[in-house]
Write an enzyme that holds these catalytic residues in place. Structure first.
Site, short mmCIF file in Angstrom:
data_model
loop_
_atom_site.label_atom_id
_atom_site.label_comp_id
_atom_site.label_asym_id
_atom_site.label_seq_id
_atom_site.Cartn_x
_atom_site.Cartn_y
_atom_site.Cartn_z
N PRO A 73 4.19 -51.39 -16.59
CA PRO A 73 5.65 -51.25 -16.61
C PRO A 73 6.26 -52.63 -16.88
O PRO A 73 6.52 -53.41 -15.97
CB PRO A 73 5.98 -50.74 -15.20
N ASP A 96 5.01 -58.06 -16.10
CA ASP A 96 4.58 -56.82 -15.44
C ASP A 96 5.45 -56.64 -14.18
O ASP A 96 5.35 -57.43 -13.24
CB ASP A 96 3.10 -56.97 -15.08
N HIS A 97 6.28 -55.61 -14.19
CA HIS A 97 7.25 -55.43 -13.11
C HIS A 97 6.60 -55.12 -11.76
O HIS A 97 7.22 -55.22 -10.71
CB HIS A 97 8.25 -54.33 -13.47
N ARG A 98 5.32 -54.73 -11.79
CA ARG A 98 4.64 -54.47 -10.52
C ARG A 98 4.42 -55.77 -9.75
O ARG A 98 4.23 -55.77 -8.54
CB ARG A 98 3.29 -53.79 -10.78
#
Ligand code: CAO
Length: 543
Positions: free
Chosen positions: A340, A515-517
């Site tokens: 994501p 990476d939004h995680r």
């Protein structure tokens, strides 16, 4: 003497509840062996089901829209004396190798050649995977080799049981229908049992491979040999070519997946279940170490690739993808689907830095030294960013974040064969001159195709610089298992308001994908702002 024979849907791989989209027969029709009865359409392929008997259609038990699976009754046929079928199921014509097996069985076992069956219109198809070696025990339906045409990958299953005596092909061999793949010594016990199994279980000779080819072609995931070689072969597992191709695409070792299909076959759902397990941390596996975190199940239900006959609309030329393009394509697809990612933009004022670079290059030219590139300055600034914001220098591993204490920077290099990412190691310990020299050297080796695997491994963060080409902004794809990548475009003079007037400033467009995680928007923007500050006043790098 005539008899009524039921014609059923044969083994159609991992499909069930497949709709009938065409019906070719009606009551009273005369039908011959191999005449198409219906066309079925799964979400992956269309396939004709041919008749296995000759006679007159007495009953039609399906219609367009009916949903069928293996064993579903399609029609009943009154066969005259011409129908050779002794029993309904055994009516399926025995494939050529099975006939050879029957002959061998009659002779009490022997050495049997297993050949490439009818593989449609393909010839000289390369072998990209080989699953057997001399001395292996092999059973009916065990995969012998995977063939890869320009349209499809297809596994060739064994039609006999026994011990492999000879392997007559290798990875890279080219084969066509009838090419001998292996010879198998079938024991008399095996041989005695096999013909019945073959006759009952084998669908019509051409069906399995033809259907598999259609499935693979529609999923368009022909696995490059290099990737296949890099992954565990999954040689002792049963899975259709489409499932194998899907597994390669996801980087899944099939030998780790629990099979739930008939004859212990791994079906697509098994693969999905495995990947979900890895994503949620319930199972540890290669997908977890590559991506970690949780991915929604729907993401994995990929639609088949649209298949278009482009030649219908005009002249076309078919050019095979380079090996690099195939490999990077697989990596990019996985990263695009599974991470994501969000891209954050920033402008850096590099007016002073560029003037400094030009000055140094002039001095250096006189001294005969290496040219300083903007890329080298960017590497240094990014490493300062990684040191200030350690999350950028990390990788996900299941529920853990691995924080690296070393600072290796990869940079995308455009080569005639495709994109590669050489890695400059220990950037924190090197001067800008050293970085310029080393990155220039690696870029040259990349263009000459001389990079070694070690030159392309160990990166913590990647810079993708299109600055020499142009562009304003773009959204690079994160290079997993890294968590961020900085895209750079061409600098240009822009009017900037200094509080009193617009002044011309050389502006460098930065595009950071993260990476939004691991990295949320606030952190990403802080990183961008910090790197832009360093580039605006490079003295800060020394602090
Ligand atoms: N703004 C303006 N000019 C720039 C610039 C920028 N951001 N970056 C480089 N330039 C200039 C250089 O100064 C050089 O000019 P001179 O010849 O007048 O000195 C010229 O552009 C060519 O530079 P370069 O691109 O060859 O060299 P580099 O060190 O900047 O880059 C490399 C090396 C390997 C990164 C580059 O050759 C390359 O392959 N880039 C493509 C990367 C790519 O394809 N990324 C997309 C991947 S998909 O995400």
């Amino acid at each position: 003497m005539s008899q009524i024979i039921e014609v059923k849907v044969p083994d159609i791989g991992d499909f069930s509840e497949v709709p009938v989209i065409e019906l070719f027969v009606k009551v009273g029709d005369s039908i011959k062996v191999d005449d198409a009865i219906v066309t079925l359409e799964s979400d992956k392929a269309t396939m004709d089901v041919p008749s296995t008997v000759e006679g007159v259609v007495k009953e039609v038990l399906v219609q367009i829209g009916s949903k069928v699976g293996e064993g579903a009754l399609l029609i009943k046929v009154e066969s005259g004396a011409v129908a050779a079928a002794p029993a309904p199921q055994a009516a399926a014509p025995v494939p050529a190798p099975a006939a050879a097996l029957a002959a061998a069985a009659a002779a009490g076992g022997g050495v049997i050649e297993v050949k490439v069956p009818d593989i449609g219109d393909f010839s000289d198809v390369p072998v990209i995977d080989l699953f057997v070696k001399v001395g292996d025990g092999i059973k009916v339906d065990d995969a012998i080799a995977t063939l890869e045409s320009d349209k499809a990958t297809m596994d060739v299953p064994s039609t006999v049981s026994g011990v492999v005596k000879e392997v007559l092909i290798g990875v890279g061999s080219k084969v066509s229908e009838g090419s001998v793949l292996i010879t198998v010594e079938s024991g008399s016990a095996v041989a005695a049992a096999a013909p019945a199994v073959q006759a009952a279980a084998q669908p019509p000779a051409a069906a399995p491979v033809a259907v598999s080819a259609a499935v693979s072609a529609s999923t368009a995931t022909a696995a490059p040999a290099a990737i296949a070689a890099g992954l565990p072969s999954g040689s002792k597992v049963h899975a259709s070519p489409s499932v194998r191709a899907y597994a390669r695409q996801l980087g899944v070792d099939l030998s780790k997946v629990t099979a739930s299909g008939p004859k212990n076959r791994i079906i697509k759902e098994d693969l999905t279940k495995y990947v979900k397990g890895v994503m949620t941390g319930a199972i540890s596996g290669p997908v977890a170490s590559a991506t970690g975190g949780v991915v929604g199940g729907g993401v994995l239900d990929l639609l088949p690739w649209p298949k278009v006959d482009f030649a219908k609309f005009g002249e076309v030329e078919v050019k095979p993808l380079s090996r690099i393009k195939k490999i990077s394509g697989q990596n990019l697809s996985r990263n695009w689907v599974m991470i994501p990612a969000v891209t954050y933009h920033e402008d850096a004022d590099i007016t002073d830095l560029e003037a400094f670079r030009v000055l140094l290059n002039k001095e250096n030219e006189k001294a005969g030294g290496a040219k300083l590139t903007m890329l080298a300055f960017l590497m240094k600034a990014c490493v300062k960013g990684l040191q200030k914001f350690p999350e950028f220098n990390s990788s996900l591993d299941g529920d853990n974040l691995v924080l690296k204490k070393y600072f290796n920077i990869g940079f995308a290099a455009d080569t005639p064969n495709g994109l590669v990412v050489p890695v400059v190691k220990n950037v924190d310990k090197k001067s800008v001159f050293e970085l310029a020299h080393e990155s220039g050297d690696l870029a040259r080796q990349a263009r000459d195709g001389k990079l070694k695997p070690a030159d392309m491994s160990g990166a913590c963060f990647t810079i993708s610089s299109l600055g020499g080409i142009g562009g304003t902004y773009f959204a690079p794809i994160v290079n997993a298992p890294e968590v961020a990548i900085l895209g750079v475009n061409k600098s240009s003079m822009k009017p900037v308001w200094d509080g009193k007037a617009f002044v011309p400033r050389l502006t460098l467009p930065l595009s950071l994908t993260a990476d939004h995680r691991v990295i949320d928007g606030a952190l990403a923007t802080r990183f961008n702002v910090y790197v832009a500050q360093l580039l605006a006043d490079f003295r800060r790098v020394a602090l």
